[in-house]
Design an enzyme around this catalytic site. Structure first.
Site, PDB file in Angstrom:
ATOM      1  N   ASP A   1      81.966 119.034 101.455  1.00  0.00           N
ATOM      2  CA  ASP A   1      82.159 118.676  99.965  1.00  0.00           C
ATOM      3  C   ASP A   1      83.129 117.540 100.029  1.00  0.00           C
ATOM      4  OD1 ASP A   1      80.864 121.221  99.298  1.00  0.00           O
ATOM      5  OD2 ASP A   1      82.571 122.254  99.552  1.00  0.00           O
TER       6      ASP A   1
ATOM      7  N   GLU B   1      67.483 121.098 101.598  1.00  0.00           N
ATOM      8  CA  GLU B   1      67.437 122.546 101.681  1.00  0.00           C
ATOM      9  C   GLU B   1      66.470 123.280 101.023  1.00  0.00           C
ATOM     10  OE1 GLU B   1      71.306 124.642 101.915  1.00  0.00           O
ATOM     11  OE2 GLU B   1      70.154 126.667 101.782  1.00  0.00           O
TER      12      GLU B   1
ATOM     13  N   HIS C   1      77.916 117.542 101.436  1.00  0.00           N
ATOM     14  CA  HIS C   1      77.387 118.722 100.996  1.00  0.00           C
ATOM     15  C   HIS C   1      76.989 118.843  99.600  1.00  0.00           C
ATOM     16  CE1 HIS C   1      77.922 123.431 100.567  1.00  0.00           C
ATOM     17  NE2 HIS C   1      76.821 123.015 101.142  1.00  0.00           N
ATOM     18  N   ARG C   2      75.771 118.966  99.223  1.00  0.00           N
ATOM     19  CA  ARG C   2      75.209 118.944  97.782  1.00  0.00           C
ATOM     20  C   ARG C   2      75.704 117.639  96.976  1.00  0.00           C
ATOM     21  NH1 ARG C   2      77.399 125.176  96.303  1.00  0.00           N
ATOM     22  NH2 ARG C   2      76.868 126.141  98.432  1.00  0.00           N
TER      23      ARG C   2
ATOM     24  N   LYS D   1      65.867 126.206  99.182  1.00  0.00           N
ATOM     25  CA  LYS D   1      66.493 127.119  98.796  1.00  0.00           C
ATOM     26  C   LYS D   1      65.572 128.275  98.023  1.00  0.00           C
ATOM     27  CE  LYS D   1      70.608 127.505  99.012  1.00  0.00           C
ATOM     28  NZ  LYS D   1      71.581 127.892 100.187  1.00  0.00           N
TER      29      LYS D   1
ATOM     30  N   GLU E   1      73.119 116.164 101.741  1.00  0.00           N
ATOM     31  CA  GLU E   1      72.498 117.607 101.796  1.00  0.00           C
ATOM     32  C   GLU E   1      72.142 117.788 100.009  1.00  0.00           C
ATOM     33  OE1 GLU E   1      72.510 122.074 101.706  1.00  0.00           O
ATOM     34  OE2 GLU E   1      73.739 120.637 100.803  1.00  0.00           O
TER      35      GLU E   1
ATOM     36  N   ASP F   1      70.087 120.944  97.683  1.00  0.00           N
ATOM     37  CA  ASP F   1      69.320 122.376  97.663  1.00  0.00           C
ATOM     38  C   ASP F   1      68.026 122.089  96.698  1.00  0.00           C
ATOM     39  OD1 ASP F   1      71.186 123.929  99.369  1.00  0.00           O
ATOM     40  OD2 ASP F   1      72.613 123.252  97.770  1.00  0.00           O
TER      41      ASP F   1
ATOM     42  N   HIS G   1      71.490 124.684  93.327  1.00  0.00           N
ATOM     43  CA  HIS G   1      71.547 125.556  94.504  1.00  0.00           C
ATOM     44  C   HIS G   1      71.480 127.032  93.948  1.00  0.00           C
ATOM     45  CE1 HIS G   1      74.070 128.407  97.027  1.00  0.00           C
ATOM     46  NE2 HIS G   1      73.880 127.459  97.906  1.00  0.00           N
TER      47      HIS G   1
HETATM   48  O1  G3P Z   1      72.573 123.269 104.390  1.00  0.00           O
HETATM   49  C1  G3P Z   1      74.077 123.919 104.667  1.00  0.00           C
HETATM   50  C2  G3P Z   1      74.484 124.404 103.404  1.00  0.00           C
HETATM   51  O2  G3P Z   1      74.111 124.209 102.086  1.00  0.00           O
HETATM   52  C3  G3P Z   1      73.796 125.784 103.483  1.00  0.00           C
HETATM   53  O3  G3P Z   1      74.483 126.762 102.609  1.00  0.00           O
HETATM   54  O4  G3P Z   1      74.580 128.037 100.478  1.00  0.00           O
HETATM   55  O5  G3P Z   1      75.760 125.727 100.529  1.00  0.00           O
HETATM   56  O6  G3P Z   1      73.320 125.921 100.471  1.00  0.00           O
HETATM   57  P1  G3P Z   1      74.653 126.637 101.115  1.00  0.00           P
HETATM   58 MG    MG Z   2      72.650 123.827 100.941  1.00  0.00          MG
END
Ligand code: G3P
Ligand code: MG
Length: 230
Positions: free
Chosen positions: A221, A105, A12-13, A107, A39, A41, A53
């Site tokens: 994470d 993603e 994540h990120r 955003k 992943e 953003d 993000h």
């Molecule tokens: O893509 C999954 C997750 O990243 C979505 O929420 O706010 O962390 O970008 P957020």
């Molecule tokens: Mg995200």
């Protein structure tokens, strides 16, 4: 549907629990930890695709104000943590370089068209990409512009009709919130032929519970703590 024997793990990120989120350093850390996918953003600013993000700078950089009020050069001069610059999506694609899949993603507003242009220009190098968003209008635009790239429909709650909303998106996957993980929602997405990924799962027991409910993959994470293996 029987529970998968192994969860698909998405950093994540990058690996935001270990390195500054959405930086190349974070992406590299996730890859070293053996994730299946990374992943990040994306926002479009000043005609460029930047990986960050928030729409404001304060939380993750030494800058101030809104992204949209800056030029690309100004953003690139900022420190996004540990001396890292805010990366471009192009740089992230190069860094991943086929070693894992990449979840992009969308955003920021109006990001589908520039992302489609970039992915088309990269040709087969974009085959390992899933484009996701909470903005389903942007996802529909992606479908029209670049139907061959997989789409992941993000959702923060439990919609009426469960996964029916994803029907018109031709989505590959539904990305649901861990807070609203519900067995009937998972089952409905599967019945409609979609994969189910859950964000954000940072504890092994939560990952195990998700797997037992039939979830296919999780965003984390700390991919190492929930089962990624280098
Ligand atoms: O893509 C999954 C997750 O990243 C979505 O929420 O706010 O962390 O970008 P957020
Ligand atoms: Mg995200």
């Amino acid at each position: 549907m029987p529970a998968p024997s192994r969860l698909y793990v998405i950093g994540h990120r990058g690996a935001a629990g270990h390195e500054p989120e959405n930086t190349l350093r974070s992406v590299e850390a996730a890859l070293r930890l053996g994730v299946d996918a990374v992943e990040v953003d994306v926002h479009a600013v000043d005609g460029r695709l930047v990986v960050i993000h928030d729409e404001r700078l304060e939380r993750t950089t030494n800058g101030h104000g809104r992204l949209a009020d800056h030029t690309f050069a100004q953003l690139r001069a900022l420190d996004a943590g540990r001396g890292e610059r805010i990366p471009t999506l192009d740089e992230v694609l190069d860094a991943v370089g086929g070693r894992a899949e990449l979840v992009v993603e969308l955003k920021g507003a109006e990001t589908a068209a520039p992302v489609a242009t970039l992915l088309r220009a990269r040709g087969p190098a974009a085959d390992d990409v899933v484009v996701s968003s909470f903005d389903h209008v942007q996802l529909a635009r992606m479908r029209a512009l670049l139907p061959e790239v997989r789409r992941g429909a993000l959702v923060g709650g439990v919609p009426l009709g469960y996964a029916a909303f994803a029907r018109d998106l031709g989505a590959h996957s539904v990305h649901m919130s861990a807070e609203f993980l519900r067995a009937p929602f998972v089952d409905d997405a599967h019945r409609r032929g979609m994969v189910v990924w859950v964000y954000t799962v940072n504890r092994r027991d939560d990952a195990e519970r998700a797997r037992a409910l039939g979830v296919d993959g999780v965003f984390s994470d700390v991919p190492d703590e929930i089962g990624a293996e280098a």
